[in-house]
Design an enzyme around this catalytic site. Structure first.
Site, PDB file in Angstrom:
ATOM      1  N   HIS A  22       0.836  -1.201   0.000  1.00 56.06           N
ATOM      2  CA  HIS A  22       0.000   0.000   0.000  1.00 56.06           C
ATOM      3  C   HIS A  22       0.870   1.251   0.000  1.00 56.06           C
ATOM      4  O   HIS A  22       1.781   1.385   0.815  1.00 56.06           O
ATOM      5  CB  HIS A  22      -0.910  -0.001   1.233  1.00 56.06           C
ATOM      6  N   ASP A  30       5.793   6.669 -21.319  1.00 52.37           N
ATOM      7  CA  ASP A  30       5.712   6.570 -22.772  1.00 52.37           C
ATOM      8  C   ASP A  30       7.054   6.197 -23.401  1.00 52.37           C
ATOM      9  O   ASP A  30       8.071   6.054 -22.704  1.00 52.37           O
ATOM     10  CB  ASP A  30       5.145   7.858 -23.369  1.00 52.37           C
ATOM     11  N   ASP A  69      -4.949   3.655  -4.773  1.00 53.26           N
ATOM     12  CA  ASP A  69      -5.076   4.195  -3.421  1.00 53.26           C
ATOM     13  C   ASP A  69      -6.235   5.185  -3.339  1.00 53.26           C
ATOM     14  O   ASP A  69      -6.331   6.114  -4.141  1.00 53.26           O
ATOM     15  CB  ASP A  69      -3.771   4.878  -3.034  1.00 53.26           C
ATOM     16  N   MET A  79       1.397  13.173 -16.080  1.00 52.29           N
ATOM     17  CA  MET A  79       2.388  14.201 -16.386  1.00 52.29           C
ATOM     18  C   MET A  79       1.661  15.358 -17.076  1.00 52.29           C
ATOM     19  O   MET A  79       0.931  15.158 -18.046  1.00 52.29           O
ATOM     20  CB  MET A  79       3.474  13.656 -17.313  1.00 52.29           C
ATOM     21  N   TYR A 117       9.538  13.447 -13.379  1.00 53.12           N
ATOM     22  CA  TYR A 117      10.810  12.729 -13.558  1.00 53.12           C
ATOM     23  C   TYR A 117      11.435  12.391 -12.199  1.00 53.12           C
ATOM     24  O   TYR A 117      11.871  11.266 -11.967  1.00 53.12           O
ATOM     25  CB  TYR A 117      11.809  13.561 -14.367  1.00 53.12           C
TER      26      TYR A 117
END
Length: 146
Positions: A22, A30, A69, A79, A117
């Site tokens: 959890h 990508d 979650d 993103m 990132y």
């Protein structure tokens, strides 16, 4: 042999999803994402290759096996598009459609590309798909089973 597991889910990915606990996150990224150098910082040191699968399909496959979650604000983060953080690209819209069917009450949010990132380096694993639409990267946070 196992039954009812989609053949696109590799044994490696199945094992990683089972190992995650959890709150652990998995990055679905990508084809342009620096998956190898990012994965070197993760728990799983090499990216999982799902070439031939786009981001929405990969997320659909994962969320059929792994709950997102619901105890935090966001169970999935996308993103953001550079300079247009509130805009949804086609890949984002397609993922929203998938999540409407599988994610339950998990919140959906976004983070700026450079922050994505950095946060991906703390993920449990990186899954690289053949998605070529821009900004087709997502973080999925594992939830619990009730």
């Amino acid at each position: 042999m196992l039954i009812n597991i989609d053949k696109r889910i590799s044994p490696q990915l199945l094992f990683i999803l089972a190992q995650m606990g959890h709150g652990d996150e998995i990055a679905v990224v990508d084809a342009n994402f620096p998956a190898v150098s990012t994965a070197a910082h993760c728990i799983t040191k090499e990216p999982i290759d799902m070439m031939g699968v786009d981001a929405p399909k990969c997320i659909e496959l994962i969320t059929k096996l792994m709950p997102l979650d619901t105890f935090t604000e966001f169970g999935i983060l996308r993103m953001e598009i550079d300079g247009a953080p509130n805009e949804l690209g086609d890949v984002h819209k397609d993922v929203v459609t998938v999540l409407d069917h599988v994610s339950g009450d998990a919140g959906q949010g976004s983070i700026e590309r450079q922050i994505f990132y950095k946060r991906s380096k703390a993920a449990f694993a990186v899954v690289q798909v053949s998605e070529i639409r821009p900004f087709g990267c997502f973080l999925l946070r594992k939830g619990v089973i009730f």
